[in-house]
Motif scaffolding. Structure first.
Motif, PDB file in Angstrom:
ATOM      1  N   THR A 100     106.217 -46.506  38.938  1.00  9.67           N
ATOM      2  CA  THR A 100     106.554 -48.286  38.659  1.00  9.67           C
ATOM      3  C   THR A 100     108.123 -48.360  37.909  1.00  9.67           C
ATOM      4  N   HIS A 143     110.712 -50.287  27.369  1.00 10.20           N
ATOM      5  CA  HIS A 143     110.270 -49.541  27.697  1.00 10.20           C
ATOM      6  C   HIS A 143     109.305 -48.547  26.995  1.00 10.20           C
ATOM      7  N   ILE A 154     102.307 -53.445  32.747  1.00  5.40           N
ATOM      8  CA  ILE A 154     103.152 -53.636  34.430  1.00  5.40           C
ATOM      9  C   ILE A 154     102.747 -53.245  35.241  1.00  5.40           C
ATOM     10  N   GLY A 155     101.903 -51.615  35.480  1.00  2.00           N
ATOM     11  CA  GLY A 155     101.561 -51.331  36.509  1.00  2.00           C
ATOM     12  C   GLY A 155     102.202 -49.679  36.665  1.00  2.00           C
ATOM     13  N   MET A 214     103.730 -49.294  31.596  1.00  3.75           N
ATOM     14  CA  MET A 214     104.241 -48.693  32.952  1.00  3.75           C
ATOM     15  C   MET A 214     104.055 -46.951  33.420  1.00  3.75           C
ATOM     16  N   TYR A 237      97.161 -49.749  36.265  1.00  2.15           N
ATOM     17  CA  TYR A 237      96.180 -50.929  35.741  1.00  2.15           C
ATOM     18  C   TYR A 237      94.483 -50.690  35.243  1.00  2.15           C
TER      19      TYR A 237
END
Length: 164
Positions: free
Chosen positions: A50, A64, A100-101, A46, A106
């Motif tokens: 985010t 992460h 996930i953004g 991300m 994205y």
């Protein structure tokens, strides 16, 4: 180059809207559970905004990776990288990693991703961030479930796509 192990997971409105004021457009508890089921045990990638928008991080049972352009960024329990390429390199040996953004992340990963896990809410929302428009002829559907959310009064679908 398509990376078969890179998947995008995103909740979008029917007009591809994904957020406003660094927040989600709608609250679907079942979608949050769906997100957890799909991403648990995997790496999530991300952008810094985010990560900072999450109520609590790191999310349990997930590695992460945070992409940032700020050299001093350090986020407890997360790996920090400074480019899309560096993130891809970190997950090259994994079976599946999830983007996930947010919106900029994205857009950069969309041409590279092998799969999309979409939650599509079948209405429009006022938004300031949009997912790239999807050309569905480039994708093959490999899963779909349709729902009606009584509390919010809208229909939504989980649609899984694999790039052709």
């Amino acid at each position: 180059m398509i990376h078969e192990n890179i998947s995008i997971i995103v909740a979008i409105a029917q007009d591809f809207a994904i957020g406003k004021n660094n927040d989600l457009l709608f609250h679907l508890p079942n979608d949050l559970k769906h997100f957890k089921e799909i991403t648990s045990g995997h790496t999530i990638i991300m952008g810094r905004n985010t990560l900072l928008s999450l109520p609590k991080w790191p999310l349990p049972k997930r590695r992460h990776i945070v992409i940032t352009d700020k050299p001093d960024d350090h986020f407890e329990g997360c790996e920090t990288v400074f480019s899309i390429e560096e993130a891809i390199e970190r997950v090259k040996d994994e079976k599946e990693a999830f983007i996930i953004g947010g919106g900029m992340i994205y857009r950069q990963f969309y041409p590279l991703a092998g799969k999309l896990y979409l939650t599509v809410v079948h209405q429009d929302f006022d938004a300031d961030v949009y997912f790239p428009e999807i050309n569905f002829t480039d994708w093959t559907e490999f899963g779909r479930e349709d729902f009606h959310d009584e509390k919010n009064g809208f229909d939504y679908s989980y649609i899984n796509l694999r790039r052709k």
